[in-house]
Design an enzyme around this catalytic site. Sequence first.
Site, PDB file in Angstrom:
ATOM      1  CG  HIS A  73      50.724  32.554  41.035  1.00 30.45           C
ATOM      2  ND1 HIS A  73      49.338  32.050  41.789  1.00 30.45           N
ATOM      3  CD2 HIS A  73      50.203  33.143  40.126  1.00 30.45           C
ATOM      4  CE1 HIS A  73      48.458  32.621  41.226  1.00 30.45           C
ATOM      5  NE2 HIS A  73      48.986  33.185  40.222  1.00 30.45           N
ATOM      6  NE  ARG A  74      50.054  37.719  39.759  1.00 30.06           N
ATOM      7  CZ  ARG A  74      51.180  37.884  39.028  1.00 30.06           C
ATOM      8  NH1 ARG A  74      52.439  37.628  39.372  1.00 30.06           N
ATOM      9  NH2 ARG A  74      50.940  38.107  37.693  1.00 30.06           N
ATOM     10  CE  LYS A 103      40.982  38.142  50.549  1.00 31.23           C
ATOM     11  NZ  LYS A 103      40.392  37.356  51.627  1.00 31.23           N
ATOM     12  CE  LYS A 126      36.238  31.444  43.461  1.00 27.70           C
ATOM     13  NZ  LYS A 126      35.345  31.300  44.572  1.00 27.70           N
ATOM     14  CE  LYS A 139      36.443  28.446  50.435  1.00 26.59           C
ATOM     15  NZ  LYS A 139      36.327  29.281  49.319  1.00 26.59           N
ATOM     16  CB  SER A 171      38.119  40.050  49.385  1.00 18.78           C
ATOM     17  OG  SER A 171      36.976  39.339  50.269  1.00 18.78           O
TER      18      SER A 171
HETATM   19  N1  GLU Z   1      34.597  32.606  50.132  1.00 15.07           N
HETATM   20  C1  GLU Z   1      34.694  33.365  49.199  1.00 15.07           C
HETATM   21  C2  GLU Z   1      34.885  32.708  48.056  1.00 15.07           C
HETATM   22  O1  GLU Z   1      34.909  31.342  47.723  1.00 15.07           O
HETATM   23  C3  GLU Z   1      35.393  34.706  49.103  1.00 15.07           C
HETATM   24  C4  GLU Z   1      36.723  34.508  49.290  1.00 15.07           C
HETATM   25  C5  GLU Z   1      37.578  35.940  49.686  1.00 15.07           C
HETATM   26  O2  GLU Z   1      36.818  36.862  49.581  1.00 15.07           O
HETATM   27  O3  GLU Z   1      38.702  35.825  49.944  1.00 15.07           O
HETATM   28  O4  GLU Z   1      35.304  32.976  46.701  1.00 15.07           O
END
Ligand code: GLU
Length: 471
Positions: A66-67, A71, A95, A107, A362
Site C-alpha cells: 500500500h506504500r 521494508k 509498525k 521480512k 532505516s
Molecule cells: N528488523 C527490524 C524490525 O524488525 C528493522 C527493520 C528495518 O529497519 O527495515 O523492525
Amino acid sequence: MSNKPYSFFESVEQSFDKAAQYTKWDKGLLAQIKACNSIYNMRFPVKMDDGTIEVIEAYRVQHSQHRTPCKGGIRFSDEVNQDEVMALASLMTYKCAIVNVPFGGAKGGIKINPRKRSTYELEKITRRYTAELVKKNFIGPGIDVPAPDYGTGEREMAWIVDTYQSLKPGEIDALGCVTGKPISQGGVNGRKEATGLGVFFGVREVCKMPELMDKLGLSTGVEGKRIIVQGLGNVGYHCAKFFRENGAIVIAIAEFEGAVYNETGINEEELFQYRKANGSLHGFEGGEIIASGAALELDCDILIPAALENVIDKHNAPNIKAKIIGEAANGPLTPEADEILIAKGVLVIPDMYLNAGGVTVSYFEWLKNLSHVRYGRLEKRFTENMNHHILTEMEQLTGKQATPKAKKLIEHGADEIDLVHSGLEETMISATNEIIDIWKSDASIPDMRTAAYICAINKVAKSYTELGIFP
Ligand code: GLU
C-alpha cells in the site's frame, strides 16, 4: 480459547481481528490489509567450506504494497519458516503505519545458524540470496528494502549492497536497496542503536504518565526502576545501556545459555565483552549466574524481552512478576500469555510500535541514500556561525559572558547523529501519545496492543480508501 497453539502468523491475525472490531472498515478491506501479498519461498545450492553442497531454505515476504518500497529485516536462524516470516512481515506493515514511515511491510529469512557457519560461508549465502532477490525483482530502493534483524548486522548489509550494485551497474540510487549498512557503505549514524534507543524513548514516555503508573503502583520516571533484559544482541545490549545511563537499574540480563542477576545493577558493556571473549556468560563475576528462564520470572518493574518470539507463553506467564513488559522483540508473547498478563494487570507495551526505532532510522538512512548527502552537511556551519553572532550580540547587550559550557551548547550546529536521534525521539513520543489517546478514547479497548493495532489499521485503511478502491 482453543487448545491448539497458534502459529505466529495466526497470533498476529488474532490481534488484528480483536482490534478490527473497534473500527468501521469494510470487511473486504480488512481482509486485504491482513493478507500477505507476495511470498517468495526459495531454495538454492551453496558449496560449503568442506566441499559439500547444501540446499539453503530462504524466504522474502512482502506483506503489503500500500506504500512502496516494502521494508523489513532479514533474519538468520535455524527456526526460520514461512509462517514466521509472514508474521514478521505483517508486523512491519503495522509498525511503519504507526510511526508514519511511508513503507509497506516485508521480512526475509534464511534458515541457517550463523554461529555454526564460517564468515566465508555466510558471505556466499548472503550474496546468493541477494542475487535470487534481484532475479525476481524482490529488492530495490523503490521495490523492497531489507535491513538487519535477528542474526544479521552491518556486515551482511554491506554484502547485500555490494552484490546489488554489481548486478545493477549505474543505478544511481542503488545504495538505498538496503539499510543498516556500515557508514562507509552508505549507512547513517545512529542506525545501530536505533531499536534499543527507540524502546527506551517509548518506555520512558509511558513511565511519564501518572494515571498509568498509579494503576501499576509505580512512581513516574524511569530513574530507579528495576529492569530485566532478555537477549544481549544489538537490541538487548542497547536497551540495557540506555536504561542504565538514564538511572534505571538493570538487575538481570538473560541469554540462551544462562542469565546474570545482580540487585545492584549489571554493566551491559562488561558482560558483553566477557561473553565475546569467553563464548558464554558463565563465569562472569558481575553477578550471580542463574537459569535463563528463571530470570524472566524474577521480581522487577520492567521486563524487556529483546530476542525472539514466543518466549512468554501460557506456562510461564502466570509466574511473571514484572509490572510493565516492553516488547523490544517481535512477538515475544503468545496470545494466551497476553491474555493472562492483561488479566494480571500487567501493562504490555506492544512490539510493533515499541521496536519501531529500527525502521524509523532505516527510513532516515534511505532518505540519505536517495538525497546523496549526509544530514547536517549543508546547515551545520551556518547554524554555528549564526548562533555565535546571536550569543555575541547578547553578551554585548547584557555585559555578561556565557560560561564555556553554555557557549559550547548554544553554538553547536546539528551533526547527523543529533538529527537522527532527535528525529527518532520525536517519532517515538508522538507514536506513544497517539496510541494512548486511542486507548483513552474508548473505555472498552482492553489493552495497549489493541489500541496500537487500531491506530495501524486506521492508517493503512485510509491509504487504501484514498486510492478509491475500497468504500
Ligand atoms: N528488523 C527490524 C524490525 O524488525 C528493522 C527493520 C528495518 O529497519 O527495515 O523492525
